[in-house]
Design an enzyme around this catalytic site. Structure first.
Site, PDB file in Angstrom:
ATOM      1  N   CYS A 168     116.114  47.188 -30.394  1.00 19.13           N
ATOM      2  CA  CYS A 168     116.406  47.821 -29.201  1.00 19.13           C
ATOM      3  C   CYS A 168     115.765  47.054 -27.904  1.00 19.13           C
ATOM      4  O   CYS A 168     116.457  46.972 -26.766  1.00 19.13           O
ATOM      5  CB  CYS A 168     115.655  49.214 -29.008  1.00 19.13           C
ATOM      6  SG  CYS A 168     113.887  49.278 -29.510  1.00 19.13           S
ATOM      7  N   HIS A 194     112.519  51.598 -22.623  1.00 22.23           N
ATOM      8  CA  HIS A 194     111.545  50.121 -22.808  1.00 22.23           C
ATOM      9  C   HIS A 194     111.690  49.704 -21.412  1.00 22.23           C
ATOM     10  O   HIS A 194     113.005  49.472 -20.838  1.00 22.23           O
ATOM     11  CB  HIS A 194     112.083  49.589 -23.906  1.00 22.23           C
ATOM     12  CG  HIS A 194     112.065  50.068 -25.176  1.00 22.23           C
ATOM     13  ND1 HIS A 194     111.281  51.213 -25.496  1.00 22.23           N
ATOM     14  CD2 HIS A 194     112.541  49.484 -26.734  1.00 22.23           C
ATOM     15  CE1 HIS A 194     111.279  51.309 -26.945  1.00 22.23           C
ATOM     16  NE2 HIS A 194     112.012  50.416 -27.365  1.00 22.23           N
TER      17      HIS A 194
END
Length: 344
Positions: A130, A242
């Site tokens: 990710c 994130h």
């Protein structure tokens, strides 16, 4: 006639996102099968307005399924992805099991879609980590302009990257702090509430964690093996999305204004960069969104041809489920796969 798609790991955070995104984007699926482990057999999951009853992985015949979106963990993928691929079903795997396999393409469609043609060797396509996915979406257009030599990254990664148990732990610990209950750490090695943990995945012999190694190795495979990259990956008390502080050194000159213009036109990127309080994107605002957001673009005075920037994206979407569905769309749009029912 549409495709038959299986979502393996359909009861997890990413699996549920995959089902939502398949429906949201109108993927041409005539049938979607929800698959998970035996203990989840019979559990109901949503697919648009429909409800799907989960089937156990070992009970599914993949020979009549066109595409399997895998989000069931590395060990399950190592065991099942080759079997599913041999059955004639294309596997798009979200785990780390096959990312560095030279016979398996590692794909971010905005970055290296042409590499997808190599999938036929094993009928497996890998989805990157990710934190890597959002990084390379932002780096690719800049690399095309001025050639990246070196990249230094510090990540601020949400707990959802470690699964539902991690999200529950952040919630439980946060509540415990406010009511003065004992704070227990189970999923993480230290308390995550109101804290930051510079440790994601296992430690390696050289002192880096495997998450940091993944970012380096995967960026090289996806974008350019000559890029030098070093990362420090940190878990922070954020539920979703994130963030990354990215420092780049280029071979040729590039200004901050040029970078903004390039990134504004780049696929998958959205520049929000005003030099004022709030003129940037935070993880909270990126949650539930598809874009890779880029803010705080500025010239780095410590190196020749340097830029610094702030990159944020929903890790459950672009970092996992969305990218997986985009890979499936690339297969379809490029005519690399046809529905089995068409040829039956």
């Amino acid at each position: 006639m549409g495709y038959k798609v299986a979502v393996v790991g359909a009861t997890g955070n990413v699996g549920r996102e995959m089902l939502d995104i398949l429906k949201e984007r109108g993927f041409p699926a005539d049938e979607v099968v929800a698959v998970a482990s035996r203990r989840s057999q019979g559990v109901e999951v949503s697919y648009g307005d429909a409800t799907l009853r989960v089937k156990a992985l070992e009970h599914v015949d993949f020979s009549d399924i066109d595409i399997a979106l895998m989000s069931a963990g590395g060990e399950t993928s190592k065991e099942w992805s080759p079997k599913i691929g041999k059955a004639g079903c294309v596997v798009i795997d979200n785990s780390s099991a096959f990312r560095m396999d030279p016979d398996v393409p590692l794909i971010v469609p905005e970055v290296n879609a042409d590499a997808i043609s190599g999938f036929s060797k094993k009928n497996i396509i890998a989805n990157p980590n990710c934190s890597t996915a959002q990084l390379v979406v932002a780096l690719k257009p800049l690399h095309d302009k001025a050639k990246i030599l070196r990249c230094v990254v510090a990540t601020y990664q949400s707990v959802s990257g470690a699964g539902k148990e991690a999200m529950d732990e952040l919630f439980t610990q946060t509540r415990a702090v406010f009511v003065s209950d004992p704070v227990e750490a189970k999923k993480f090695p230290k308390r995550i509430a109101f804290n930051a943990i510079p440790h994601i995945d296992v430690f390696m012999e050289d002192g880096f964690t495997k998450e940091e190694w993944k970012m380096t190795a995967e960026t090289k495979k996806i974008l350019d093996p000559k890029i030098k990259l070093v990362a420090t990956c940190v878990r922070v008390p954020v539920f979703i999305s994130h963030a990354e502080a990215v420092h780049i050194e280029f071979a040729g000159p590039i200004t901050a204004d040029e970078a903004r213009d390039i990134l504004r036109e780049a696929p998958g990127c959205l520049v929000i960069d005003k030099h004022e309080p709030g003129g940037y994107i935070t993880p909270y605002e990126a949650a539930g969104e598809d874009a890779t957001y880029i803010s705080r673009i500025r010239e780095d005075p410590t190196v020749d041809n340097g830029l610094a920037m702030w990159v944020v994206s929903d890790n459950l979407r672009k970092g996992a489920a969305l990218n997986t569905v985009q890979i499936a769309e690339t297969l379809v749009n490029r005519g690399l796969i046809s529905p089995k029912k068409d040829t039956a």
